[in-house]
Write a protein that holds these residues in place. Structure first.
Motif, PDB file in Angstrom:
ATOM      1  N   ILE A  98       0.830  -1.193   0.000  1.00  0.00           N
ATOM      2  CA  ILE A  98       0.000   0.000   0.000  1.00  0.00           C
ATOM      3  C   ILE A  98       0.873   1.255   0.000  1.00  0.00           C
ATOM      4  CG2 ILE A  98      -0.201   0.086   2.530  1.00  0.00           C
ATOM      5  CD1 ILE A  98      -3.102   1.012   2.134  1.00  0.00           C
ATOM      6  N   GLN A  99       0.530   2.219  -0.834  1.00  0.00           N
ATOM      7  CA  GLN A  99       1.223   3.499  -0.966  1.00  0.00           C
ATOM      8  C   GLN A  99       2.655   3.365  -1.479  1.00  0.00           C
ATOM      9  OE1 GLN A  99       0.888   5.818   2.659  1.00  0.00           O
ATOM     10  NE2 GLN A  99      -1.314   5.544   2.784  1.00  0.00           N
ATOM     11  N   ASP A 100       3.028   2.202  -1.992  1.00  0.00           N
ATOM     12  CA  ASP A 100       4.380   2.025  -2.513  1.00  0.00           C
ATOM     13  C   ASP A 100       4.521   2.721  -3.861  1.00  0.00           C
ATOM     14  OD1 ASP A 100       6.963   0.345  -2.066  1.00  0.00           O
ATOM     15  OD2 ASP A 100       6.456   0.009  -4.164  1.00  0.00           O
ATOM     16  N   ALA A 101       5.742   3.169  -4.167  1.00  0.00           N
ATOM     17  CA  ALA A 101       5.982   3.869  -5.429  1.00  0.00           C
ATOM     18  C   ALA A 101       5.779   2.974  -6.643  1.00  0.00           C
ATOM     19  CB  ALA A 101       7.393   4.446  -5.445  1.00  0.00           C
ATOM     20  N   ALA A 102       5.744   1.656  -6.438  1.00  0.00           N
ATOM     21  CA  ALA A 102       5.485   0.746  -7.554  1.00  0.00           C
ATOM     22  C   ALA A 102       4.124   1.012  -8.187  1.00  0.00           C
ATOM     23  CB  ALA A 102       5.570  -0.702  -7.080  1.00  0.00           C
ATOM     24  N   HIS A 103       3.234   1.667  -7.438  1.00  0.00           N
ATOM     25  CA  HIS A 103       1.944   2.050  -8.014  1.00  0.00           C
ATOM     26  C   HIS A 103       2.138   2.945  -9.242  1.00  0.00           C
ATOM     27  CE1 HIS A 103       0.216   0.728  -4.136  1.00  0.00           C
ATOM     28  NE2 HIS A 103      -0.911   0.603  -4.808  1.00  0.00           N
ATOM     29  N   LEU A 104       3.178   3.771  -9.211  1.00  0.00           N
ATOM     30  CA  LEU A 104       3.428   4.672 -10.333  1.00  0.00           C
ATOM     31  C   LEU A 104       3.767   3.884 -11.593  1.00  0.00           C
ATOM     32  CD1 LEU A 104       5.570   7.410  -8.517  1.00  0.00           C
ATOM     33  CD2 LEU A 104       3.116   7.453  -9.028  1.00  0.00           C
ATOM     34  N   GLN A 107       0.555   2.287 -12.865  1.00  0.00           N
ATOM     35  CA  GLN A 107      -0.310   3.257 -13.536  1.00  0.00           C
ATOM     36  C   GLN A 107       0.216   3.624 -14.917  1.00  0.00           C
ATOM     37  OE1 GLN A 107      -0.481   6.503 -10.762  1.00  0.00           O
ATOM     38  NE2 GLN A 107      -1.479   5.274  -9.179  1.00  0.00           N
ATOM     39  N   ARG A 108       1.534   3.713 -15.034  1.00  0.00           N
ATOM     40  CA  ARG A 108       2.123   4.165 -16.295  1.00  0.00           C
ATOM     41  C   ARG A 108       2.226   3.060 -17.340  1.00  0.00           C
ATOM     42  NH1 ARG A 108       8.060   7.130 -17.042  1.00  0.00           N
ATOM     43  NH2 ARG A 108       7.899   7.438 -19.301  1.00  0.00           N
ATOM     44  N   PHE A 109       2.623   1.861 -16.906  1.00  0.00           N
ATOM     45  CA  PHE A 109       2.927   0.806 -17.868  1.00  0.00           C
ATOM     46  C   PHE A 109       1.957  -0.383 -17.838  1.00  0.00           C
ATOM     47  CE2 PHE A 109       7.059   2.731 -16.647  1.00  0.00           C
ATOM     48  CZ  PHE A 109       7.413   3.271 -17.882  1.00  0.00           C
ATOM     49  N   GLY A 162      12.479   4.924 -17.548  1.00  0.00           N
ATOM     50  CA  GLY A 162      11.648   5.722 -16.658  1.00  0.00           C
ATOM     51  C   GLY A 162      10.879   4.922 -15.633  1.00  0.00           C
ATOM     52  N   ALA A 163      11.130   3.612 -15.567  1.00  0.00           N
ATOM     53  CA  ALA A 163      10.383   2.770 -14.628  1.00  0.00           C
ATOM     54  C   ALA A 163      11.031   2.701 -13.256  1.00  0.00           C
ATOM     55  CB  ALA A 163      10.233   1.358 -15.195  1.00  0.00           C
ATOM     56  N   GLY A 164      12.231   3.270 -13.105  1.00  0.00           N
ATOM     57  CA  GLY A 164      12.918   3.243 -11.823  1.00  0.00           C
ATOM     58  C   GLY A 164      12.376   4.282 -10.859  1.00  0.00           C
ATOM     59  N   SER A 165      12.759   4.141  -9.595  1.00  0.00           N
ATOM     60  CA  SER A 165      12.285   5.047  -8.549  1.00  0.00           C
ATOM     61  C   SER A 165      13.463   5.557  -7.728  1.00  0.00           C
ATOM     62  CB  SER A 165      11.307   4.321  -7.614  1.00  0.00           C
ATOM     63  OG  SER A 165      10.207   3.795  -8.323  1.00  0.00           O
ATOM     64  N   PRO A 166      13.646   6.887  -7.623  1.00  0.00           N
ATOM     65  CA  PRO A 166      14.723   7.424  -6.792  1.00  0.00           C
ATOM     66  C   PRO A 166      14.371   7.321  -5.313  1.00  0.00           C
ATOM     67  CG  PRO A 166      13.443   9.212  -7.737  1.00  0.00           C
ATOM     68  CD  PRO A 166      12.887   7.945  -8.316  1.00  0.00           C
ATOM     69  N   LEU A 167      15.243   6.701  -4.531  1.00  0.00           N
ATOM     70  CA  LEU A 167      15.025   6.559  -3.096  1.00  0.00           C
ATOM     71  C   LEU A 167      15.793   7.651  -2.356  1.00  0.00           C
ATOM     72  CD1 LEU A 167      15.412   2.691  -2.694  1.00  0.00           C
ATOM     73  CD2 LEU A 167      13.414   4.016  -3.428  1.00  0.00           C
ATOM     74  N   ALA A 168      15.125   8.298  -1.413  1.00  0.00           N
ATOM     75  CA  ALA A 168      15.747   9.400  -0.682  1.00  0.00           C
ATOM     76  C   ALA A 168      15.423   9.286   0.801  1.00  0.00           C
ATOM     77  CB  ALA A 168      15.258  10.742  -1.230  1.00  0.00           C
ATOM     78  N   MET A 169      16.189  10.007   1.609  1.00  0.00           N
ATOM     79  CA  MET A 169      15.926  10.060   3.044  1.00  0.00           C
ATOM     80  C   MET A 169      14.872  11.128   3.310  1.00  0.00           C
ATOM     81  SD  MET A 169      19.854   9.867   4.445  1.00  0.00           S
ATOM     82  CE  MET A 169      20.999   8.648   3.766  1.00  0.00           C
ATOM     83  N   GLY A 170      13.940  10.825   4.207  1.00  0.00           N
ATOM     84  CA  GLY A 170      12.870  11.762   4.518  1.00  0.00           C
ATOM     85  C   GLY A 170      13.020  12.351   5.907  1.00  0.00           C
ATOM     86  N   LEU A 171      12.718  13.631   6.033  1.00  0.00           N
ATOM     87  CA  LEU A 171      12.758  14.287   7.334  1.00  0.00           C
ATOM     88  C   LEU A 171      11.663  15.344   7.399  1.00  0.00           C
ATOM     89  CD1 LEU A 171      15.783  16.747   7.351  1.00  0.00           C
ATOM     90  CD2 LEU A 171      15.280  15.316   5.398  1.00  0.00           C
TER      91      LEU A 171
END
Length: 220
Positions: A98-104, A107-109, A162-171
Motif C-alpha cells: 500500500i502506498q508504494d511507489a510501484a503504483h506509479l 499506472q504508467r505501464f 523511466g520505470a525506476g524510482s529514486p530513493l531518498a531520506m525523509g525528514l
C-alpha cells in the motif's frame, strides 16, 4: 528480528560518520510519515521514493539509490509471462505494498491490471504463493533476495525507460531541519564520491553494476 538490508547498512554508515549510535524503529509503512511527523524518529531511511505527493508532507534529501521495480510470480507460471506486456492484462491480479511507489509503474505501464494492496511487501508476495493473486510488484533487489530464500518464485525486472524510482531520506519539513538536510545531502555525495557505498552495494546487490556517481550528486 534485528534490522538488516541495504538501507540499514546505509543508516549505520551515516551514524558512524556522525559519531552516534543508530536506533532503528519498526513502523508500519502506511503510518511511517505520520510517525516521522510525530517525532518518533529523526529520519526515514527505508527505500522511500520521493514522490510529489510525499514531498508535500515531508522534506527529502538527494537520492541515495535508484531502485528498479520488478514482478515476482510463481515459477510454474513462467510461460504466462514471456514479455512484460503480458503483465498489462485486465484479467491479471497484481499485489503491491500500500502506498508504494510501484503504483506509479503500474499506472504508467500496466494500467489494465487489477491492483490489490497489502500492508506489507511480505504479505503481498505471500498472496502470490497462496495463489490469491497472479504476481506482485516491488523493488527488484528485495524480490531477488526473497526468491533466493523461497523456492518456486521467479523475478522479472521492469526495464522500461523511466520505470525506476529514486530513493531518498525523509525528514520533517521546517527551518529546524535545514541544517540536517544540508548535512545529509553532503554526506550522500561523499558516500558515493569516496567509494564508501561500493562494499555495501556489492554485499546486497551481488552481480549488479555499481551505480554511477552522477545519479546521486544533484536532485532529480
Amino acid at each position: 528480528g534485528e534490522a538488516d538490508g541495504w538501507d540499514t547498512d546505509v543508516a549505520k554508515a551515516l551514524a558512524e560518520d556522525m559519531g552516534v549510535k543508530p536506533e532503528f524503529v519498526d513502523n508500519s509503512w502506511d503510518g511511517i510519515i505520520p510517525a516521522l511527523q510525530a517525532d518518533k524518529f529523526d529520519v526515514i531511511i527505508a527505500a522511500m521514493t520521493n514522490t510529489k505527493k510525499r514531498s508535500l508532507a515531508i522534506n527529502f534529501t538527494y537520492p541515495y539509490y535508484m531502485a528498479a521495480n520488478a514482478f515476482i510470480f510463481r515459477s510454474s507460471d513462467a510461460a504466462r509471462f514471456p514479455t512484460l506486456d503480458k503483465f498489462n492484462s485486465p484479467t491479471l491480479k497484481v499485489s503491491v505494498l500500500i502506498q508504494d511507489a510501484a503504483h506509479l509503474a503500474l499506472q504508467r505501464f500496466f494500467s489494465k491490471a487489477q491492483v490489490v494492496d497489502f500492508n506489507s511487501a511480505e504479505e503481498a508476495i505471500l498472496a502470490v504463493q497462496t495463489k490469491k493473486v497472479d504476481c506482485s510488484i516491488a523493488e527488484f533487489s528485495f524480490l531477488g533476495q526473497y526468491a533466493k530464500e523461497h523456492q518456486g518464485l521467479t523475478v522479472k525486472a521492469v526495464d522500461y525507460p523511466g520505470a525506476g524510482s529514486p530513493l531518498a531520506m525523509g525528514l520533517v519539513s521546517g527551518p529546524e531541519n535545514e541544517h540536517l538536510k544540508t548535512f545529509l545531502n553532503v554526506w550522500i555525495q561523499h558516500f558515493f564520491w569516496s567509494g564508501q557505498h561500493e562494499p555495501i552495494f556489492k554485499k546486497w546487490f551481488p552481480g549488479a553494476s555499481v551505480p554511477k556517481i552522477e545519479k546521486f550528486i544533484a536532485p532529480l
